[in-house]
Design a protein around this motif. Structure first.
Motif, PDB file in Angstrom:
ATOM      1  N   PRO A  98       0.802  -1.228   0.000  1.00 13.72           N
ATOM      2  CA  PRO A  98       0.000   0.000   0.000  1.00 13.72           C
ATOM      3  C   PRO A  98       0.836   1.280   0.000  1.00 13.72           C
ATOM      4  CG  PRO A  98      -0.857  -1.554   1.602  1.00 13.72           C
ATOM      5  CD  PRO A  98       0.431  -2.132   1.084  1.00 13.72           C
ATOM      6  N   MET A  99       2.002   1.234   0.614  1.00 19.14           N
ATOM      7  CA  MET A  99       2.846   2.426   0.624  1.00 19.14           C
ATOM      8  C   MET A  99       3.409   2.732  -0.762  1.00 19.14           C
ATOM      9  SD  MET A  99       2.892   3.901   3.452  1.00 19.14           S
ATOM     10  CE  MET A  99       2.760   3.707   5.206  1.00 19.14           C
ATOM     11  N   PHE A 100       3.412   1.735  -1.629  1.00 22.86           N
ATOM     12  CA  PHE A 100       3.934   1.934  -2.976  1.00 22.86           C
ATOM     13  C   PHE A 100       2.984   2.763  -3.827  1.00 22.86           C
ATOM     14  CE2 PHE A 100       5.869   0.603  -7.008  1.00 22.86           C
ATOM     15  CZ  PHE A 100       7.194   0.752  -6.671  1.00 22.86           C
ATOM     16  N   ALA A 101       1.789   3.035  -3.304  1.00 26.82           N
ATOM     17  CA  ALA A 101       0.852   3.900  -4.020  1.00 26.82           C
ATOM     18  C   ALA A 101       1.472   5.263  -4.294  1.00 26.82           C
ATOM     19  CB  ALA A 101      -0.432   4.057  -3.216  1.00 26.82           C
ATOM     20  N   ALA A 102       2.426   5.669  -3.466  1.00 25.60           N
ATOM     21  CA  ALA A 102       3.109   6.942  -3.692  1.00 25.60           C
ATOM     22  C   ALA A 102       3.807   6.939  -5.038  1.00 25.60           C
ATOM     23  CB  ALA A 102       4.111   7.208  -2.570  1.00 25.60           C
ATOM     24  N   TYR A 103       4.269   5.796  -5.453  1.00 21.97           N
ATOM     25  CA  TYR A 103       4.950   5.682  -6.743  1.00 21.97           C
ATOM     26  C   TYR A 103       3.937   5.672  -7.875  1.00 21.97           C
ATOM     27  CZ  TYR A 103       7.929   3.653 -10.396  1.00 21.97           C
ATOM     28  OH  TYR A 103       8.620   3.401 -11.557  1.00 21.97           O
ATOM     29  N   SER A 104       2.969   4.766  -7.795  1.00 17.72           N
ATOM     30  CA  SER A 104       2.039   4.607  -8.908  1.00 17.72           C
ATOM     31  C   SER A 104       1.075   5.777  -9.026  1.00 17.72           C
ATOM     32  CB  SER A 104       1.278   3.295  -8.783  1.00 17.72           C
ATOM     33  OG  SER A 104       0.532   3.261  -7.599  1.00 17.72           O
ATOM     34  N   ARG A 105       0.469   6.171  -7.917  1.00 17.70           N
ATOM     35  CA  ARG A 105      -0.499   7.266  -7.981  1.00 17.70           C
ATOM     36  C   ARG A 105       0.180   8.621  -7.908  1.00 17.70           C
ATOM     37  NH1 ARG A 105      -4.374   4.567  -3.950  1.00 17.70           N
ATOM     38  NH2 ARG A 105      -3.263   5.906  -2.514  1.00 17.70           N
ATOM     39  N   GLY A 106       1.368   8.649  -7.372  1.00 19.39           N
ATOM     40  CA  GLY A 106       2.031   9.920  -7.154  1.00 19.39           C
ATOM     41  C   GLY A 106       3.028  10.281  -8.211  1.00 19.39           C
ATOM     42  N   SER A 109       2.278   9.515 -12.035  1.00 18.20           N
ATOM     43  CA  SER A 109       1.254  10.436 -12.499  1.00 18.20           C
ATOM     44  C   SER A 109       1.818  11.838 -12.677  1.00 18.20           C
ATOM     45  CB  SER A 109       0.094  10.458 -11.496  1.00 18.20           C
ATOM     46  OG  SER A 109      -0.850  11.419 -11.864  1.00 18.20           O
ATOM     47  N   ALA A 110       2.555  12.326 -11.692  1.00 15.95           N
ATOM     48  CA  ALA A 110       3.140  13.668 -11.778  1.00 15.95           C
ATOM     49  C   ALA A 110       4.158  13.755 -12.903  1.00 15.95           C
ATOM     50  CB  ALA A 110       3.781  14.034 -10.443  1.00 15.95           C
ATOM     51  N   ILE A 117      10.304  15.823 -12.756  1.00 18.71           N
ATOM     52  CA  ILE A 117       9.953  14.634 -11.979  1.00 18.71           C
ATOM     53  C   ILE A 117      10.164  13.386 -12.831  1.00 18.71           C
ATOM     54  CG2 ILE A 117       8.072  13.378 -10.839  1.00 18.71           C
ATOM     55  CD1 ILE A 117       6.990  16.102  -9.915  1.00 18.71           C
ATOM     56  N   ALA A 118       9.783  13.448 -14.100  1.00 21.06           N
ATOM     57  CA  ALA A 118       9.973  12.302 -14.997  1.00 21.06           C
ATOM     58  C   ALA A 118      11.445  11.914 -15.054  1.00 21.06           C
ATOM     59  CB  ALA A 118       9.445  12.618 -16.391  1.00 21.06           C
ATOM     60  N   ALA A 119      12.314  12.894 -15.227  1.00 14.43           N
ATOM     61  CA  ALA A 119      13.751  12.612 -15.294  1.00 14.43           C
ATOM     62  C   ALA A 119      14.258  12.031 -13.983  1.00 14.43           C
ATOM     63  CB  ALA A 119      14.516  13.890 -15.645  1.00 14.43           C
ATOM     64  N   ALA A 120      13.774  12.553 -12.864  1.00 13.99           N
ATOM     65  CA  ALA A 120      14.206  12.054 -11.553  1.00 13.99           C
ATOM     66  C   ALA A 120      13.750  10.612 -11.334  1.00 13.99           C
ATOM     67  CB  ALA A 120      13.683  12.958 -10.441  1.00 13.99           C
ATOM     68  N   VAL A 121      12.527  10.295 -11.735  1.00 11.30           N
ATOM     69  CA  VAL A 121      12.020   8.927 -11.598  1.00 11.30           C
ATOM     70  C   VAL A 121      12.852   7.974 -12.447  1.00 11.30           C
ATOM     71  CG1 VAL A 121      10.066   7.395 -12.124  1.00 11.30           C
ATOM     72  CG2 VAL A 121       9.663   9.552 -10.935  1.00 11.30           C
ATOM     73  N   LEU A 168      -0.762   0.606 -13.551  1.00 11.92           N
ATOM     74  CA  LEU A 168      -1.229   1.948 -13.876  1.00 11.92           C
ATOM     75  C   LEU A 168      -2.670   2.002 -14.361  1.00 11.92           C
ATOM     76  CD1 LEU A 168       2.010   3.264 -15.578  1.00 11.92           C
ATOM     77  CD2 LEU A 168       1.173   3.745 -13.271  1.00 11.92           C
ATOM     78  N   LEU A 169      -3.106   0.969 -15.055  1.00  5.50           N
ATOM     79  CA  LEU A 169      -4.463   0.991 -15.609  1.00  5.50           C
ATOM     80  C   LEU A 169      -5.467   0.206 -14.763  1.00  5.50           C
ATOM     81  CD1 LEU A 169      -3.668   0.736 -19.421  1.00  5.50           C
ATOM     82  CD2 LEU A 169      -4.136   2.770 -18.037  1.00  5.50           C
ATOM     83  N   HIS A 170      -4.977  -0.506 -13.774  1.00  5.16           N
ATOM     84  CA  HIS A 170      -5.849  -1.279 -12.870  1.00  5.16           C
ATOM     85  C   HIS A 170      -6.744  -2.257 -13.621  1.00  5.16           C
ATOM     86  CE1 HIS A 170      -4.599   1.464  -9.705  1.00  5.16           C
ATOM     87  NE2 HIS A 170      -4.919   2.463 -10.493  1.00  5.16           N
ATOM     88  N   THR A 171      -6.213  -2.842 -14.702  1.00  7.10           N
ATOM     89  CA  THR A 171      -7.006  -3.793 -15.469  1.00  7.10           C
ATOM     90  C   THR A 171      -7.212  -5.083 -14.680  1.00  7.10           C
ATOM     91  OG1 THR A 171      -5.009  -4.613 -16.553  1.00  7.10           O
ATOM     92  CG2 THR A 171      -6.276  -2.894 -17.692  1.00  7.10           C
ATOM     93  N   ARG A 172      -6.157  -5.531 -14.023  1.00  7.98           N
ATOM     94  CA  ARG A 172      -6.183  -6.703 -13.145  1.00  7.98           C
ATOM     95  C   ARG A 172      -5.058  -6.515 -12.138  1.00  7.98           C
ATOM     96  NH1 ARG A 172      -5.612 -11.739 -16.920  1.00  7.98           N
ATOM     97  NH2 ARG A 172      -4.606 -10.288 -18.333  1.00  7.98           N
TER      98      ARG A 172
END
Length: 192
Positions: A98-106, A109-110, A117-121, A168-172
């Protein structure tokens, strides 16, 4: 009584800040995350945060790097499929934390609208893992376990894109069974 050392106190504050950022990002969007909110949740002053990090993205990147340490391990047992299964399973476990939501949702997305941010990721999270995977695949290629003409960075994308697609798409859900399916499909085509 000996007063607590400054180093330990700083480490406690650093840990509290990293944890607070992950917790807050789990509860709300990255856009809603503020340095003030992180400071309040961590029980520190904003100046403490700004002394160590220039932005909320930098805090999350450091927190995720620490939390995702197991995803940097690429074993080399001589069996490339088993080794990738081990590593990719660690990625799936991280994605399901659940803490990894910072990566996927945060951060991801940013990163879509913020090139910094893209370059840093890419530089701090993606590239080190891609490089390690390419190194392991190169050893397998040299051992004759992977077709000699296979483009290894493309192989990395073939392996990990399905995991990110579901994340990212929450398909499954991303699962260990998905890892097995991806490895089977990819390696049937990669064997010489």
């Amino acid at each position: 009584m000996v007063p607590p050392s400054v180093e330990r106190r700083s480490e406690r504050a650093r840990r509290a800040i990293l944890d607070a950022a992950l917790e807050l990002c789990q509860d709300q969007s990255f856009a809603g995350l503020t340095m003030e909110g992180i400071a309040k949740r961590a029980g520190v002053g904003k100046q403490t945060i700004y002394r160590w990090w220039p932005s909320k993205a930098a805090i999350l990147l450091e927190a995720l790097q620490e939390r995702g340490g197991a995803t940097l391990i690429f074993p080399d047992t001589g069996d490339i499929v088993a080794d990738l299964r081990t590593q990719m399973t660690q990625v799936v476990r991280a994605f399901n934390d659940p803490m990894f939501a910072a990566y996927s949702r945060g951060l991801i997305s940013a990163a879509q609208s913020d090139p910094e941010i893209a370059a840093a990721v890419v530089e701090s999270i993606i590239r080190p893992r891609v490089d390690l995977c390419v190194d392991r695949l190169a050893k397998a290629q040299q051992a004759g376990d992977i077709h000699p003409d296979a483009n290894l960075p493309d192989v990395v994308e073939l392996l990990y894109a399905p995991l990110y697609y579901r994340l990212l798409l929450h398909t499954r859900p991303t699962t260990e069974a998905q890892v097995d399916a991806v490895l089977t499909m990819v390696f049937q085509g990669l064997r010489p």
